[in-house]
Design an enzyme around this catalytic site. Structure first.
Site, mmCIF file in Angstrom:
data_model
loop_
_atom_site.group_PDB
_atom_site.id
_atom_site.type_symbol
_atom_site.label_atom_id
_atom_site.label_comp_id
_atom_site.label_asym_id
_atom_site.label_seq_id
_atom_site.Cartn_x
_atom_site.Cartn_y
_atom_site.Cartn_z
ATOM 1 N N ASP A 1 0.886 -1.107 0.010
ATOM 2 C CA ASP A 1 0.056 0.010 0.066
ATOM 3 C C ASP A 1 0.997 1.160 0.109
ATOM 4 O O ASP A 1 2.222 1.129 0.328
ATOM 5 C CB ASP A 1 -0.774 -0.041 1.270
ATOM 6 C CG ASP A 1 -1.640 1.393 1.414
ATOM 7 O OD1 ASP A 1 -2.654 1.799 0.383
ATOM 8 O OD2 ASP A 1 -1.623 1.921 2.635
ATOM 9 N N ASP B 1 -0.386 5.148 0.738
ATOM 10 C CA ASP B 1 -0.665 6.147 1.757
ATOM 11 C C ASP B 1 -0.798 5.593 3.136
ATOM 12 O O ASP B 1 -1.482 4.737 3.679
ATOM 13 C CB ASP B 1 -2.089 7.043 1.341
ATOM 14 C CG ASP B 1 -1.828 7.806 0.183
ATOM 15 O OD1 ASP B 1 -0.750 8.702 0.115
ATOM 16 O OD2 ASP B 1 -2.433 7.766 -0.978
ATOM 17 N N GLU C 1 -0.744 11.567 4.649
ATOM 18 C CA GLU C 1 -2.103 12.024 4.805
ATOM 19 C C GLU C 1 -2.012 13.528 5.493
ATOM 20 O O GLU C 1 -2.683 14.406 4.934
ATOM 21 C CB GLU C 1 -3.302 11.006 5.478
ATOM 22 C CG GLU C 1 -3.415 9.810 4.858
ATOM 23 C CD GLU C 1 -4.362 10.039 3.644
ATOM 24 O OE1 GLU C 1 -4.473 11.172 3.130
ATOM 25 O OE2 GLU C 1 -4.654 8.920 2.819
ATOM 26 N N GLY D 1 -9.151 10.650 -2.593
ATOM 27 C CA GLY D 1 -9.316 12.006 -2.243
ATOM 28 C C GLY D 1 -10.752 12.690 -3.042
ATOM 29 O O GLY D 1 -11.263 13.570 -2.264
ATOM 30 N N HIS E 1 -9.451 18.915 -7.003
ATOM 31 C CA HIS E 1 -8.686 17.508 -6.815
ATOM 32 C C HIS E 1 -7.539 17.652 -7.664
ATOM 33 O O HIS E 1 -6.214 17.266 -7.195
ATOM 34 C CB HIS E 1 -9.497 16.388 -7.001
ATOM 35 C CG HIS E 1 -8.752 14.892 -6.474
ATOM 36 N ND1 HIS E 1 -8.444 14.298 -7.641
ATOM 37 C CD2 HIS E 1 -8.539 14.636 -5.495
ATOM 38 C CE1 HIS E 1 -7.721 12.994 -7.022
ATOM 39 N NE2 HIS E 1 -7.753 13.151 -5.533
ATOM 40 N N THR F 1 -2.557 0.423 -4.484
ATOM 41 C CA THR F 1 -3.150 1.570 -3.844
ATOM 42 C C THR F 1 -4.335 2.036 -4.422
ATOM 43 O O THR F 1 -4.594 2.082 -5.692
ATOM 44 C CB THR F 1 -1.833 2.687 -3.989
ATOM 45 O OG1 THR F 1 -2.454 3.709 -3.314
ATOM 46 C CG2 THR F 1 -1.588 2.937 -5.119
ATOM 47 N N THR F 2 -4.882 2.778 -3.554
ATOM 48 C CA THR F 2 -6.175 3.490 -4.122
ATOM 49 C C THR F 2 -5.799 4.995 -4.427
ATOM 50 O O THR F 2 -6.656 5.718 -4.914
ATOM 51 C CB THR F 2 -7.214 3.629 -2.879
ATOM 52 O OG1 THR F 2 -8.032 2.528 -3.096
ATOM 53 C CG2 THR F 2 -7.923 4.823 -2.465
ATOM 54 N N SER G 1 -3.672 8.116 -6.442
ATOM 55 C CA SER G 1 -3.720 8.591 -7.928
ATOM 56 C C SER G 1 -1.955 8.218 -8.146
ATOM 57 O O SER G 1 -1.258 8.368 -7.526
ATOM 58 C CB SER G 1 -3.876 10.147 -8.038
ATOM 59 O OG SER G 1 -5.092 10.632 -7.499
ATOM 60 N N ASN H 1 0.756 10.527 -7.540
ATOM 61 C CA ASN H 1 1.315 10.498 -6.151
ATOM 62 C C ASN H 1 2.335 9.699 -5.795
ATOM 63 O O ASN H 1 3.283 9.871 -5.096
ATOM 64 C CB ASN H 1 0.116 10.363 -5.183
ATOM 65 C CG ASN H 1 -1.208 11.384 -5.162
ATOM 66 O OD1 ASN H 1 -0.981 12.620 -5.731
ATOM 67 N ND2 ASN H 1 -2.286 11.092 -4.751
ATOM 68 N N ASP I 1 -2.093 -0.239 6.269
ATOM 69 C CA ASP I 1 -2.139 0.700 7.482
ATOM 70 C C ASP I 1 -3.490 1.067 7.927
ATOM 71 O O ASP I 1 -3.706 1.536 8.822
ATOM 72 C CB ASP I 1 -1.459 2.105 7.175
ATOM 73 C CG ASP I 1 -2.337 2.951 6.114
ATOM 74 O OD1 ASP I 1 -2.366 2.690 5.088
ATOM 75 O OD2 ASP I 1 -2.722 4.014 6.579
HETATM 76 C C1 XBP Z 1 -5.295 6.191 0.582
HETATM 77 C C2 XBP Z 1 -6.458 7.217 -0.205
HETATM 78 C C3 XBP Z 1 -6.215 8.112 -1.148
HETATM 79 C C4 XBP Z 1 -5.450 9.201 -0.463
HETATM 80 C C5 XBP Z 1 -5.446 10.661 -1.414
HETATM 81 O O1 XBP Z 1 -4.685 5.224 -0.643
HETATM 82 O O2 XBP Z 1 -7.631 6.755 0.010
HETATM 83 O O3 XBP Z 1 -7.284 8.556 -1.659
HETATM 84 O O4 XBP Z 1 -5.938 9.648 0.790
HETATM 85 O O5 XBP Z 1 -5.004 10.318 -2.888
HETATM 86 P P1 XBP Z 1 -3.886 4.000 -0.168
HETATM 87 P P2 XBP Z 1 -5.900 10.947 -4.118
HETATM 88 O O6 XBP Z 1 -4.000 3.946 1.467
HETATM 89 O O7 XBP Z 1 -4.787 2.910 -0.762
HETATM 90 O O8 XBP Z 1 -2.579 4.272 -0.751
HETATM 91 O O9 XBP Z 1 -6.336 12.102 -3.744
HETATM 92 O O10 XBP Z 1 -5.052 10.554 -5.042
HETATM 93 O O11 XBP Z 1 -7.170 9.755 -3.982
HETATM 94 MG MG MG Z 2 -3.174 3.178 2.885
#
Ligand code: XBP
Ligand code: MG
Length: 248
Positions: free
Chosen positions: A8, A10, A17, A52, A78, A118-119, A121, A124, A175
């Protein structure tokens, strides 16, 4: 037998965050002349929504001063936020969590395949990897490849297909509860290295949960025997994987 690790981004590779995405959103609001500011606690609550853009739309839905056409403004904000986030990462404000680089190196030395799931972008991730000099991932599945965001299992199902491995040969590092739920729904074993916003979150479904990869203290089941979470420790947890945290 463990063949691949799925990472993962973020909260797992770095604490992105609070000092990254949140700050970048606030800069985007400011640039747009909007009075909105997300303080730390409010952002923590908004993290229940993954993505996001989706998080922003949720927040706007409760704001009387948001325009009727939420979606167009949210997309523009965004886009700006992604640019500000890149600037923040490029100037070195976000560093890898302790123990991440070491575990990636362990796994690379042992010939394990590693990928990003990951979720967030793609831009990032590219900025973070470039700023931290992290490499060696076979592929990256981000929001553009897997639009159904965690806790949906799509990103993990795609990763298994791409690796051509069964879920039992793979281990994910996450996480957050949404990440653990996505893994569980895909049948992928997962270790939860809690990030700051999820320090006390529910860990049901994880093989092990603890405060970070840099330490063996505070993990359940017990970690070790080394001073940090290393490959032998992951293998030990996997061997006992018939007992996840629900069975403790
Ligand atoms: C975490 C998320 C993301 C980020 C923001 O992703 O939910 O959306 O908070 O990124 P992960 P974006 O833990 O799966 O890495 O603004 O690009 O969505
Ligand atoms: Mg995460």
């Amino acid at each position: 037998m463990l063949r691949a690790l799925l990472w993962d981004v973020d909260g797992t590779l770095a604490e992105t965050e609070r000092d990254g995405h949140r700050v970048a959103f606030n800069l985007a609001f400011d640039e747009f002349g909007l009075p909105w500011r997300w303080h730390e606690a409010h952002y923590g609550r908004l993290l229940a929504v993954t993505g996001g853009l989706e998080r922003l739309l949720q927040d706007m839905a409760s704001r009387p001063d948001a325009p009727a056409d939420h979606e167009a403004l949210a997309r523009e904000l965004h886009r700006l936020k992604t640019r500000h986030y890149a600037d923040i990462v490029r100037r070195g404000a976000i560093t890898l969590r302790r123990g991440v680089r070491e575990l990636i190196a362990d796994c690379a030395a042992a010939g394990l395949r590693q990928a990003i799931t990951t979720t967030t972008s793609r831009q990032n991730v590219e900025e973070l990897l470039s700023a931290s000099g992290l490499s060696g991932f076979e592929f990256m599945l981000c929001a553009d490849s897997a639009p159904r965001k965690k806790p949906d299992p799509q990103v993990f199902q795609m990763a298994l297909a791409r690796l051509a491995l069964p879920a039992s040969a793979v281990l994910a590092v996450e996480d957050s509860p949404a990440g653990v739920a996505a893994c569980a729904a895909a049948g992928v074993p997962v270790v939860l290295a809690r990030s700051a916003y999820f320090a006390d979150a529910e860990a049901a479904g994880a093989l092990a949960a603890g405060p970070g990869l840099h330490t063996t203290e505070g993990w359940r089941p017990a970690a070790g025997p080394g001073p940090r979470i290393d490959l032998p420790c992951l293998l030990k947890w996997l061997t006992g994987s018939d007992r996840d945290l629900r069975g403790q």
